[in-house]
Motif scaffolding. Structure first.
Motif, PDB file in Angstrom:
ATOM      1  N   UNK A   1      -9.128  -5.324   0.717  1.00  0.00           N
ATOM      2  CA  UNK A   1      -9.306  -3.775   1.074  1.00  0.00           C
ATOM      3  C   UNK A   1      -7.801  -3.251   0.568  1.00  0.00           C
ATOM      4  N   UNK A   2      -8.178  -1.944  -0.084  1.00  0.00           N
ATOM      5  CA  UNK A   2      -6.920  -1.074  -0.229  1.00  0.00           C
ATOM      6  C   UNK A   2      -7.120   0.383   0.507  1.00  0.00           C
ATOM      7  N   UNK A   3      -6.291   0.728   1.327  1.00  0.00           N
ATOM      8  CA  UNK A   3      -6.090   1.875   1.935  1.00  0.00           C
ATOM      9  C   UNK A   3      -4.926   2.983   1.570  1.00  0.00           C
ATOM     10  N   UNK A   4      -5.428   4.162   1.437  1.00  0.00           N
ATOM     11  CA  UNK A   4      -4.174   5.107   1.238  1.00  0.00           C
ATOM     12  C   UNK A   4      -3.952   6.238   2.211  1.00  0.00           C
ATOM     13  N   UNK A   5      -2.675   6.383   2.373  1.00  0.00           N
ATOM     14  CA  UNK A   5      -2.481   7.698   3.530  1.00  0.00           C
ATOM     15  C   UNK A   5      -1.728   8.637   2.520  1.00  0.00           C
ATOM     16  N   UNK A   6      -2.312   9.690   2.778  1.00  0.00           N
ATOM     17  CA  UNK A   6      -1.752  10.879   2.065  1.00  0.00           C
ATOM     18  C   UNK A   6      -0.970  11.862   2.810  1.00  0.00           C
TER      19      UNK A   6
ATOM     20  N   UNK B   1     -10.627   4.102   0.790  1.00  0.00           N
ATOM     21  CA  UNK B   1     -10.725   4.995   1.960  1.00  0.00           C
ATOM     22  C   UNK B   1      -9.329   5.648   2.175  1.00  0.00           C
ATOM     23  N   UNK B   2      -9.043   7.005   2.454  1.00  0.00           N
ATOM     24  CA  UNK B   2      -8.139   7.748   2.527  1.00  0.00           C
ATOM     25  C   UNK B   2      -8.003   8.262   3.937  1.00  0.00           C
TER      26      UNK B   2
ATOM     27  N   UNK C   1      -7.849   4.452  12.728  1.00  0.00           N
ATOM     28  CA  UNK C   1      -8.381   4.542  11.385  1.00  0.00           C
ATOM     29  C   UNK C   1      -8.050   3.162  10.672  1.00  0.00           C
ATOM     30  N   UNK C   2      -7.158   2.566  10.766  1.00  0.00           N
ATOM     31  CA  UNK C   2      -6.619   1.230  10.288  1.00  0.00           C
ATOM     32  C   UNK C   2      -7.643   0.152  10.710  1.00  0.00           C
ATOM     33  N   UNK C   3      -8.011   0.152  12.154  1.00  0.00           N
ATOM     34  CA  UNK C   3      -9.028  -0.431  12.660  1.00  0.00           C
ATOM     35  C   UNK C   3     -10.248  -0.183  12.388  1.00  0.00           C
ATOM     36  N   UNK C   4     -10.568   0.764  11.520  1.00  0.00           N
ATOM     37  CA  UNK C   4     -12.031   1.196  11.238  1.00  0.00           C
ATOM     38  C   UNK C   4     -12.757   1.616  12.065  1.00  0.00           C
ATOM     39  N   UNK C   5     -12.150   2.644  13.115  1.00  0.00           N
ATOM     40  CA  UNK C   5     -12.770   3.427  14.216  1.00  0.00           C
ATOM     41  C   UNK C   5     -12.659   4.763  13.730  1.00  0.00           C
ATOM     42  N   UNK C   6     -13.787   5.463  13.272  1.00  0.00           N
ATOM     43  CA  UNK C   6     -13.826   6.621  12.630  1.00  0.00           C
ATOM     44  C   UNK C   6     -14.315   7.731  13.796  1.00  0.00           C
TER      45      UNK C   6
END
Length: 238
Positions: free
Chosen positions: A52-57, A121-122, A208-213
């Motif tokens: 998985x790759x995730x990005x913070x903007x 995911x961002x 979010x990193x723990x996939x709690x949306x």
């Protein structure tokens, strides 16, 4: 997660053991835009061990609204930036460009257009009273001291950022943290990172990193005057 499963990209052997890559630039909005633009490509380049790759903007939710003089400065700026950038290596940008005309291809640099084409995911962080956009896009000369001037332009930007946030979170993989505090680039300021927001940015990013949306903080409606009153103590301005 086990400690050995998470490593920094600076480690020479990270490709052999990493299963998660977190991509962000905490020093500039240009870096944040670049991270978002190339996140999908990075995922394809990494070893299969990276699941998985995730990005913070941070601070890059630019909106195309006119300045106090009626000029579309963001549009002019992004058209110029597009001419000097080579987006052919960006998979998500190419998907966007295919749905534009030659005259509107530059709009694929705008998050309001481009974000829907990014698969990665961002997590977006922004102030609805973004001080960089106030100074450079709106050309508001005295943002923190003249609460009675230029409010129409400021509220147009605020509402545009809120609308962009609502569009971004339509994709369940994405999350947005908005603050009413007048700021630009938030994640590098630990005293703000841990204090502003309900929940705070720290808690929102961790969830979010723990996939709690469940904790998208996008419903910001405070006036500029109220924002100054709420945030003045933290930001140390009057």
């Amino acid at each position: 997660r086990k400690e050995e499963e998470e490593v920094y990209l600076s480690s020479p052997n990270f490709c052999l053991i990493a299963n998660l890559c977190l991509l962000f630039d905490c020093l500039s909005t240009a870096g944040g835009m670049a991270a978002l633009t190339h996140a999908d490509r990075l995922y394809n380049l990494l070893p299969k061990s990276v699941k998985k790759v995730q990005v913070v903007v941070d601070g890059a939710m630019f909106v195309d609204v006119p300045s106090v003089s009626g000029y579309n400065i963001i549009a002019e700026t992004f058209q110029s930036v597009y001419k000097v950038h080579n987006l052919k290596s960006s998979l998500s940008a190419q998907r966007c460009i295919q749905n534009q005309t030659p005259e509107t291809e530059w709009r694929c640099l705008l998050p309001e257009v481009f974000s829907s084409y990014v698969i990665t995911p961002a997590f977006f962080i922004n102030s609805v009273y973004d001080t960089w956009q106030c100074a450079h896009s709106l050309k508001v000369p005295c943002f923190s001291t003249c609460l009675d001037c230029n409010t129409d332009a400021l509220y147009t930007m605020r509402d545009a950022i809120r609308h962009l946030a609502s569009q971004i979170v339509k994709s369940r993989k994405n999350k947005v943290f908005l603050t009413w505090c007048p700021l630009h680039i938030i994640i590098t300021k630990p005293w703000i990172f841990e204090l502003i927001g309900h929940p705070t940015l720290q808690i929102s990013l961790a969830s979010w990193l723990q996939e709690d949306m469940t904790q998208n903080n996008v419903d910001i409606v405070l006036s500029l005057e109220s924002a100054h009153k709420h945030c003045g103590t933290i930001l140390n301005y009057s």
